[in-house]
Design an enzyme around this catalytic site. Structure first.
Site, short mmCIF file in Angstrom:
data_model
loop_
_atom_site.label_atom_id
_atom_site.label_comp_id
_atom_site.label_asym_id
_atom_site.label_seq_id
_atom_site.Cartn_x
_atom_site.Cartn_y
_atom_site.Cartn_z
N MET A 11 0.83 -1.21 0.00
CA MET A 11 0.00 0.00 0.00
C MET A 11 0.86 1.26 0.00
O MET A 11 1.97 1.27 0.53
CB MET A 11 -0.86 0.05 1.27
N ASN A 12 0.31 2.31 -0.55
CA ASN A 12 0.87 3.66 -0.41
C ASN A 12 2.25 3.84 -1.05
O ASN A 12 3.05 4.64 -0.60
CB ASN A 12 0.97 4.07 1.07
N GLU A 83 -5.55 -0.93 -9.41
CA GLU A 83 -6.21 -1.89 -8.52
C GLU A 83 -6.35 -3.26 -9.20
O GLU A 83 -7.38 -3.93 -9.14
CB GLU A 83 -7.59 -1.37 -8.07
#
Ligand SMILES: [Zn+2]
Length: 184
Positions: A11-12, A83
């Site tokens: 993530m991130n 995604e």
């Protein structure tokens, strides 16, 4: 020769930012790209790719019924998918065919594993079929390279059990290294 690319990270790590930059680079040359994100990822509103650094733009969305061989019906310079962990396994095969048979480069961005450390099926197929695989790097709070993802509730408390895809909840995610993932 066109390829299927998988750009993965925890993530991130700036996946959406990287994707918007690639789209910009093509468009600056007058070329056509199409951008998709998962319909179930509505953190920033349906059909939007949003970079945490600021830029964002409207995109098309895919869900379990999307047939990429059907909807990519014209030659384009590049197909970009954010995604990508939410792709179905058959959809990953469709994207591979788009690159290999129809000559359309496909760049996908996604997570490898969920908050339980289990692979997303779409990502497992991407790791198996992609012609070019690259890690976008990010660091854990301890300073080591982040490779895993942790789900936390609205109070910041870690959640270790539940469905792979949570819809409509208040949880959020943060990246972690393997050591912190297993020892926290
Ligand atoms: Zn760590």
């Amino acid at each position: 020769m066109a390829k299927l690319y998988f750009r993965y990270s925890a993530m991130n790590a700036g996946k959406s930012t990287a994707m918007l930059q690639v789209a910009h680079n093509y468009e600056e040359q007058g070329q056509t790209v199409r951008l998709f994100t998962a319909a179930i990822d509505n953190r920033y509103g349906v059909g939007q790719v949003t970079s945490r650094l600021g830029p964002h733009r409207q995109t098309e969305v895919f869900d379990a019924d999307t047939n990429f061989l059907r909807i990519i019906d014209q030659k384009i310079a590049c197909l970009l998918i954010d995604e990508a962990q939410f792709l179905g396994t058959v959809q990953v095969q469709q994207l591979h065919k788009l690159a290999q048979v129809r000559g359309i480069p496909v760049i996908t961005y996604g997570l490898r594993t969920d908050f339980r450390g289990e692979p997303f099926p779409g990502s497992a197929y991407l790791l198996a079929l992609a012609d070019d695989i690259e890690e976008l790097k990010n660091i854990c709070t301890c300073g080591k390279k982040a490779t895993m993802n942790i789900r936390v509730d609205q109070d910041g408390k870690r959640i270790k059990e539940g469905e792979q895809i949570s819809i409509g909840g208040n949880e959020s995610y943060r990246q972690a290294c393997g050591r912190c993932f297993y020892s926290e």
